[in-house]
Design an enzyme around this catalytic site. Structure first.
Site, PDB file in Angstrom:
ATOM      1  N   HIS A   1     -39.674  24.513  64.200  1.00  0.00           N
ATOM      2  CA  HIS A   1     -39.741  25.969  64.022  1.00  0.00           C
ATOM      3  C   HIS A   1     -38.371  26.563  64.320  1.00  0.00           C
ATOM      4  O   HIS A   1     -37.527  25.910  64.935  1.00  0.00           O
ATOM      5  CB  HIS A   1     -40.775  26.589  64.982  1.00  0.00           C
TER       6      HIS A   1
ATOM      7  N   ARG B   1     -42.420  15.907  80.356  1.00  0.00           N
ATOM      8  CA  ARG B   1     -41.240  16.746  80.177  1.00  0.00           C
ATOM      9  C   ARG B   1     -41.627  18.200  80.381  1.00  0.00           C
ATOM     10  O   ARG B   1     -42.724  18.619  79.993  1.00  0.00           O
ATOM     11  CB  ARG B   1     -40.698  16.526  78.764  1.00  0.00           C
TER      12      ARG B   1
ATOM     13  N   HIS C   1     -35.799  23.542  65.160  1.00  0.00           N
ATOM     14  CA  HIS C   1     -35.867  22.582  66.266  1.00  0.00           C
ATOM     15  C   HIS C   1     -37.306  22.177  66.543  1.00  0.00           C
ATOM     16  O   HIS C   1     -38.249  22.840  66.112  1.00  0.00           O
ATOM     17  CB  HIS C   1     -35.190  23.151  67.513  1.00  0.00           C
TER      18      HIS C   1
ATOM     19  N   ASP D   1     -36.826  30.121  66.270  1.00  0.00           N
ATOM     20  CA  ASP D   1     -37.325  31.164  67.163  1.00  0.00           C
ATOM     21  C   ASP D   1     -37.101  32.529  66.505  1.00  0.00           C
ATOM     22  O   ASP D   1     -36.084  32.740  65.852  1.00  0.00           O
ATOM     23  CB  ASP D   1     -36.597  31.108  68.522  1.00  0.00           C
TER      24      ASP D   1
END
Ligand code: J5X
Ligand code: AKG
Ligand code: FE2
Length: 368
Positions: free
Chosen positions: A226, A293, A283, A228
């Protein structure tokens, strides 16, 4: 159009998906298996790496400008955010996501709301589920945090409050560095920056992400590709890698954690403001077999009802405006409805014999 960021999604309620207890899954359920392995592995093929900028370096402005044009993403060191604050945020994330599922669901995001616990908003655009949990914070987190931690919610509220304040200051600084490199340097150039040029009226969302260790990481997806919808995003990632960015000609490139570093990426609104000079970077987050994570994304934008358009200084007879004016609220609303078509939906149509080099970025998403 509503005037608060929290209202941007009212017209697009999101269907609530079932939240699993990831720790109980020892095999990847079919609903989580993405067939995305058609792209080359970044470890094998990428020869380039995301730029690293030292904010104390006198050449930081040039470095940032170059990074925004060629990558749409860079990492920064010497950014002024203390390691102890980053550790505290990481601790709050860890504490939040390790709560039992039933406890986290007490702070679930409501279908027409923006804040709270749940899958990423973009989930509804994909047929497969993402191997992650998220918590979105817009405005004060007190009410939700009280549900999560009846005893020590005020400690966690203070951590988030301080983090948001520090992020806001850093974001304002980064704005002037990014804009400065385009020749936008006077405080009158951006009216909404306010009399002190400190972008005091800016708005933001904080997205906490948790990617549990995954039994079959090669077939799973932590967060789907996607861009941002922001001006810029400041991302803190813990020491487990997973973030990847798409670069034309290079494919997916890993963004390895830099100790004490922060990742800055250009969002769609900055792409619009820069009249296409700066790329909003595609990203995604991958997952890991043995390590979980954590990341926290500070999604920064203008006041919700301020119109963002290609800056007059970047527009001229040979550089027609590529986008029409749009407010952040309107854009978030469009993104919630059209996802990766949102940017092209606000693009001005240039006649076929039109001027300018119209390089549409590759925003296509392959669903597994
Ligand atoms: C202010 C924002 C920006 C949002 C929506 C809203 C709150 C949560 C943000 C994210 C965070 C995760 C990726 C993304 C794509 C998502 O699904 O939720 C982002 C989205 C956007 O950048 O469009
Ligand atoms: O976790 C990551 O590295 C990416 C998170 C992200 O892209 C987001 O929250 O918008
Ligand atoms: Fe993102």
């Amino acid at each position: 159009m509503p005037s608060r960021l929290a209202d941007a999604f009212r017209a697009h309620p999101q269907q609530q998906l079932k939240h699993p207890d990831f720790t109980s899954l020892h095999e990847l359920p079919d609903s989580y298996a993405w067939n995305q392995r058609d792209d080359p592995s970044p470890e094998t093929f990428a020869t380039e790496s995301v730029p690293l900028v030292d904010l104390n370096d006198p050449n930081a402005l040039q470095g940032i400008g170059h990074a925004c044009k060629t990558w749409g993403i860079f990492q920064v060191t010497n950014h002024g955010i203390s390691t102890s604050l980053l550790d505290m945020v990481e601790h709050t994330c860890r504490s939040l996501f390790s709560l039992p599922v039933h406890q986290k669901l007490k702070a679930a995001r409501s279908p027409d709301g923006v804040s709270g616990y749940g899958f990423a908003r973009i989930s509804s655009f994909f047929s497969k589920l993402m191997w992650s949990e998220g918590f979105t914070i817009v405005g004060p987190p007190d009410e939700h945090f009280r549900q999560l931690w009846p005893q020590d919610f005020s400690y966690h509220c203070d951590v988030i409050k301080e983090y948001k304040e520090e992020m806001k200051k850093l974001a304002g600084r980064l704005m002037w560095l990014m804009l400065g490199s385009l020749g936008i340097i006077a405080k009158e150039d951006i009216k909404w920056a306010g009399p002190k040029a400190d972008f005091n009226e800016a708005s933001a969302a904080l997205q906490l992400n948790y990617y549990p260790a995954c039994p079959d990481p090669d077939r799973a997806m932590g967060l789907a590709p996607h861009t941002d919808s922001t001006l810029l995003t400041i991302l803190y990632q813990n020491s487990t890698s997973g973030l990847q960015v798409f670069k034309e000609g290079a494919g997916w490139v890993a963004v390895p954690p830099v100790p004490g570093g922060l990742v800055i990426n250009v969002g769609d609104l900055m792409h619009i403001l820069s009249n296409g000079s700066y790329q909003s970077v595609l990203h995604r987050a991958m997952v890991n077999r043995s390590h979980h994570r954590l990341s926290s994304a500070y999604l920064y934008g203008p006041p919700p009802t301020v119109e963002i358009s290609p800056h007059p200084k970047l527009v001229g007879p040979t550089h027609p405006p590529l986008y029409r004016p749009v407010t952040w609220n309107e854009y978030l609303h469009t993104k919630a409805k059209h996802f990766n078509k949102a940017l092209s939906s606000v693009r001005v149509c240039v006649p076929l014999n039109g001027l300018g080099d119209v390089n549409e970025q590759n925003n296509s998403v392959t669903v597994g």
